[in-house]
Design a protein around this motif. Structure first.
Motif, PDB file in Angstrom:
ATOM      1  N   PRO A 191      18.731  29.661 -34.509  1.00 33.75           N
ATOM      2  CA  PRO A 191      20.256  29.785 -35.378  1.00 33.75           C
ATOM      3  C   PRO A 191      21.265  29.842 -34.491  1.00 33.75           C
ATOM      4  O   PRO A 191      21.239  29.021 -32.734  1.00 33.75           O
ATOM      5  N   LYS A 192      22.569  29.884 -34.578  1.00 31.71           N
ATOM      6  CA  LYS A 192      23.828  29.390 -33.394  1.00 31.71           C
ATOM      7  C   LYS A 192      23.370  30.468 -32.368  1.00 31.71           C
ATOM      8  O   LYS A 192      24.163  29.784 -31.003  1.00 31.71           O
ATOM      9  N   ASP A 214      20.262  27.339 -38.676  1.00 30.33           N
ATOM     10  CA  ASP A 214      21.014  26.477 -38.725  1.00 30.33           C
ATOM     11  C   ASP A 214      22.004  25.510 -37.870  1.00 30.33           C
ATOM     12  O   ASP A 214      21.934  24.420 -38.532  1.00 30.33           O
TER      13      ASP A 214
END
Lengths: 150, 123
Positions: free
Chosen positions: A62-63, A42
């Motif tokens: 990723p977030k 992300d």
């Protein structure tokens, strides 16, 4: 390229997570990819490298991993701005720490941070990149090292 | 209380340092995200202690250390940087910094480094 250089970045990743509240990071075996095959999570922080080595170093995550990493650093605000800040800071720290081994001629840029797709980033197709998989808590991230010293 | 200014292009790092410094010894009077902003805030707030990143846009930390020391030779500057090669540390000290702390750092490493700085030791 440069298994020794990749080892330096592996050590930098381990050292970085040693400074967090959850030191239990695991790294996968580094592998090579074609630069046309680069994929990202992300958020991505990128550092340009110049000097005897030229290229880019990325940290992409990723977030959900960044949310936990922010919290582990004592940061309660898990906004998009802080996630962008964090991927840039991690990329900067890993690249800067590499100078302990590679010396001050290993020049690093200020970070560039991206949310979402990195498809508009074009790496030299004549080169390949090393991917260092990172597993922290239940999540995956990666450091990507694309360097040339010719 | 010693007046402290934090200089780093990362908001997360500025806040991390501020949390550690808000524990009694220091009063954080200013935070800057690059060297140019640090010079401006220094003139306004006259801090006695500074934490200084190196890799920043506009004006890097080495140049900023030199500029600040010209303005106040007694200023106590702790460089806090990911640039972990010995030459960079020596360059920072030659420009007038009193100490060097390598990123990533723990809260204890930061507090120990700042404590030594306030005691007049080089870090």
């Amino acid at each position: 390229m440069f298994e020794g250089v990749v080892k330096i970045f592996v050590d930098s990743v381990v050292n970085y997570f040693q400074s967090t509240s959850d030191k239990n990071v695991k790294l996968g075996s580094p592998y090579l990819i074609e630069n046309t095959d680069f994929t990202s999570f992300d958020f991505t922080g990128m550092i340009g490298i110049s000097g005897p080595y030229r290229g880019m170093v990325y940290f992409t995550a990723p977030k959900v991993l960044l949310t936990h990493l922010l919290l582990s650093l004592g940061e309660k605000e898990t906004s998009k701005e802080n996630m962008l800040d964090l991927v840039g800071e991690v990329a900067n720290t890993l690249s800067g720490n590499a100078r302990a081994e590679l010396g001050q001629d290993f020049m690093i840029s200020v970070p560039i941070m991206i949310e979402g797709s990195t498809s508009n980033i074009h790496l030299p197709t004549a080169l390949r990149s090393y991917v260092i998989p990172i597993y922290w808590k239940a999540y995956s991230a990666a450091v990507v090292v694309c360097l040339d010293n010719t | 209380m010693l007046k402290l200014m934090i200089v780093d292009d990362s908001n997360i790092i500025r806040r991390k340092i501020q949390r550690e410094c808000d524990l009694g010894v220091f009063e954080v009077v200013a935070s800057a995200k690059n060297g140019e902003e640090a010079i401006s805030l220094f003139e306004q707030f006259k801090p006695q202690v500074v934490t200084m990143d190196i890799t920043m846009p506009k004006m890097d930390g080495i140049e900023c250390v030199s500029e600040l020391i010209k303005r106040d030779p007694s200023l106590r500057i702790l460089v806090v940087s990911a640039l972990s090669d010995i030459a960079t540390g020596i360059e920072a000290l030659e420009c007038g910094a009193r100490g060097f702390l390598c990123k990533p750092f723990t809260e204890k490493e930061l507090s120990d480094a700042l404590l030594k700085l306030t005691e007049g030791q080089h870090v």
